[in-house]
Design a protein around this motif. Structure first.
Motif, mmCIF file in Angstrom:
data_model
loop_
_atom_site.group_PDB
_atom_site.id
_atom_site.type_symbol
_atom_site.label_atom_id
_atom_site.label_comp_id
_atom_site.label_asym_id
_atom_site.label_seq_id
_atom_site.Cartn_x
_atom_site.Cartn_y
_atom_site.Cartn_z
ATOM 1 N N ARG A 64 0.840 -1.216 0.000
ATOM 2 C CA ARG A 64 0.000 0.000 0.000
ATOM 3 C C ARG A 64 0.867 1.255 0.000
ATOM 4 O O ARG A 64 0.599 2.203 -0.747
ATOM 5 C CB ARG A 64 -0.913 0.002 1.222
ATOM 6 C CG ARG A 64 -1.840 -1.181 1.324
ATOM 7 C CD ARG A 64 -2.711 -1.090 2.565
ATOM 8 N NE ARG A 64 -1.925 -0.903 3.784
ATOM 9 C CZ ARG A 64 -2.443 -0.624 4.974
ATOM 10 N NH1 ARG A 64 -3.754 -0.478 5.105
ATOM 11 N NH2 ARG A 64 -1.663 -0.485 6.034
ATOM 12 N N GLY A 99 -7.049 -0.547 11.034
ATOM 13 C CA GLY A 99 -7.250 -1.423 9.897
ATOM 14 C C GLY A 99 -8.473 -2.308 10.044
ATOM 15 O O GLY A 99 -9.136 -2.321 11.084
ATOM 16 N N GLU A 132 -6.097 10.805 -0.724
ATOM 17 C CA GLU A 132 -7.533 11.061 -0.893
ATOM 18 C C GLU A 132 -8.005 11.982 0.228
ATOM 19 O O GLU A 132 -8.048 11.589 1.390
ATOM 20 C CB GLU A 132 -8.309 9.752 -0.875
ATOM 21 C CG GLU A 132 -8.010 8.837 -2.046
ATOM 22 C CD GLU A 132 -8.820 7.552 -2.017
ATOM 23 O OE1 GLU A 132 -9.716 7.448 -1.142
ATOM 24 O OE2 GLU A 132 -8.546 6.668 -2.835
ATOM 25 N N ARG A 189 -6.881 6.964 1.617
ATOM 26 C CA ARG A 189 -7.897 7.652 2.429
ATOM 27 C C ARG A 189 -7.351 7.920 3.841
ATOM 28 O O ARG A 189 -7.569 9.000 4.399
ATOM 29 C CB ARG A 189 -9.147 6.790 2.483
ATOM 30 C CG ARG A 189 -10.153 7.163 3.559
ATOM 31 C CD ARG A 189 -10.920 8.409 3.226
ATOM 32 N NE ARG A 189 -12.042 8.568 4.163
ATOM 33 C CZ ARG A 189 -12.784 9.643 4.240
ATOM 34 N NH1 ARG A 189 -12.577 10.659 3.423
ATOM 35 N NH2 ARG A 189 -13.782 9.726 5.102
ATOM 36 N N ARG A 203 -12.437 1.327 7.791
ATOM 37 C CA ARG A 203 -13.226 2.070 6.806
ATOM 38 C C ARG A 203 -12.375 2.954 5.901
ATOM 39 O O ARG A 203 -12.930 3.762 5.151
ATOM 40 C CB ARG A 203 -14.275 2.930 7.522
ATOM 41 C CG ARG A 203 -15.292 2.134 8.326
ATOM 42 C CD ARG A 203 -16.257 3.051 9.076
ATOM 43 N NE ARG A 203 -17.294 2.307 9.774
ATOM 44 C CZ ARG A 203 -17.190 1.848 11.010
ATOM 45 N NH1 ARG A 203 -16.074 2.054 11.695
ATOM 46 N NH2 ARG A 203 -18.178 1.180 11.568
ATOM 47 N N THR A 204 -11.065 2.826 5.973
ATOM 48 C CA THR A 204 -10.213 3.695 5.160
ATOM 49 C C THR A 204 -9.202 2.877 4.369
ATOM 50 O O THR A 204 -8.545 2.000 4.909
ATOM 51 C CB THR A 204 -9.436 4.703 6.045
ATOM 52 O OG1 THR A 204 -8.649 3.970 7.005
ATOM 53 C CG2 THR A 204 -10.386 5.625 6.797
ATOM 54 N N SER A 205 -9.092 3.159 3.089
ATOM 55 C CA SER A 205 -7.964 2.659 2.310
ATOM 56 C C SER A 205 -6.708 3.402 2.768
ATOM 57 O O SER A 205 -6.791 4.365 3.541
ATOM 58 C CB SER A 205 -8.203 2.904 0.823
ATOM 59 O OG SER A 205 -8.255 4.312 0.577
ATOM 60 N N PHE A 206 -5.557 2.991 2.287
ATOM 61 C CA PHE A 206 -4.329 3.684 2.695
ATOM 62 C C PHE A 206 -4.302 5.120 2.166
ATOM 63 O O PHE A 206 -3.964 6.043 2.915
ATOM 64 C CB PHE A 206 -3.098 2.901 2.227
ATOM 65 C CG PHE A 206 -1.892 3.120 3.093
ATOM 66 C CD1 PHE A 206 -1.893 2.759 4.430
ATOM 67 C CD2 PHE A 206 -0.736 3.677 2.565
ATOM 68 C CE1 PHE A 206 -0.772 2.952 5.235
ATOM 69 C CE2 PHE A 206 0.387 3.870 3.350
ATOM 70 C CZ PHE A 206 0.373 3.509 4.693
#
Length: 334
Positions: A38, A213, A166, A239, A234-237
């Protein structure tokens, strides 16, 4: 150019300045492990990312399988790399990867190696001489690139950086972030302390966002309680980078998001366990306040689980102290 940096996201982020130095004059392919992919995809200067779970580097190492090692050598040979920078931490050896790169026909290889490399390395930096033992990890990696003839381009100050962030436009500002988890429990403040800090920060008037995570949802729910906004799982990297970038301050242990916060310029309250040296692994060139007993009995043990009853190096830090430091850092940006 092949750059190799295995381990997790935080380790890969510290390779960023070295990657940018190489990318100033070469097309960079970054070979990383699954737990660092990531971060690898967010490093400026990386043209291509390839993933291989390295048996002599991974914390939970896979077995050595001849066909998989052979496939890696074939991949490197097909890449026709002119040179390779093998970036490792002080407790790791670059020589197994150097051997595979040589078998693949890579002509020029540079790394830090305590052991005699024979013909495996063209440039060998020695720990404690060419590379100071307690130099920060980003500088250690950059020293390898510079010794191989690659320097940062003009105007690059050598800080950690990421791209593809993001923006967290949906989060009402201002807010602070509490990130309670870490891959090694010894490197994190205890959950009950984190929960107490969230409540105390909210009482002080801070909006608090709790991150973690997908495998930390129970932890973040406990820590957020009724006082925080729970973003666990609830978050991508990218994000997560945006959430950290929008924060006034981040309260975090010695884990990847601490380095990600440094990369986006957010002040860090670093609850740093001395199981690894802060001189090497504290958030690099960030506005950071280091908390925790750096001379505790666990210092330098690299323990994953705290070997001392009560986790005194971090749980000796009071909630009031953390809240006070957050108050000091609000409004300060790197």
């Amino acid at each position: 150019m092949l750059v190799v940096r295995s381990d997790s996201d935080g380790d890969v982020l510290t390779a960023g300045p070295a990657v940018r130095a190489a990318a100033a004059s070469a097309r960079v392919t970054l070979l990383c492990g699954p737990s660092g992919e990531r971060a690898a995809r967010m490093l400026p200067g990386v043209a291509e990312v390839s993933v291989w779970d390295c048996p002599w580097i991974a914390a939970d190492p896979p077995p050595v399988v001849e066909s998989e090692v052979g496939a890696l050598v074939a991949w490197m040979r097909a890449g026709r790399f002119d040179a390779a920078l093998l970036l490792t931490s002080f407790h790791q050896s670059p020589l197994p990867m150097a051997l595979l790169a040589r078998l693949a026909g890579v002509r020029f290889i540079a790394a830090v190696s305590e052991d005699y490399p024979g013909s495996l390395l063209d440039v060998r930096l020695r720990p404690g001489s060419d590379v100071e033992e307690l130099v920060p990890e980003p500088e250690r990696a950059l020293a390898v690139a510079e010794a191989a003839g690659f320097t940062l381009p003009p105007g690059d100050d050598g800080r950690l950086r990421v791209c593809g962030v993001e923006e967290a436009a949906d989060l009402p500002r201002p807010y602070v972030v509490v990130h309670p988890g870490a891959s090694a429990p010894a490197r994190a403040w205890s959950p009950h302390r984190c929960a107490e800090a969230v409540a105390a920060l909210a009482e002080r008037g801070h909006r608090v966002v709790v991150t973690g995570g997908p495998d930390e949802r129970a932890l973040t729910a406990r820590v957020a309680g009724a006082h925080g906004i729970d973003l666990g799982g609830r978050t991508s990297f990218p994000r997560l980078a945006g959430v950290l970038a929008g924060a006034d301050a981040v309260v975090v242990g010695n884990t990847g998001p601490a380095h990600l916060a440094a990369a986006v310029g957010t002040p860090v309250v670093s609850l740093f366990s001395p199981v690894v040296p802060a001189a090497k692994w504290a958030p690099y060139r960030a506005e950071v306040v280091l908390l925790g007993d750096q001379h505790a009995a666990c210092a330098g043990t690299r323990a994953k689980e705290c070997p001392i009853p009560g986790h005194p190096c971090l749980d000796g830090v009071s909630v009031e102290e953390v809240v006070s430091v957050v108050d000091e850092l609000v409004g300060v940006r790197a």
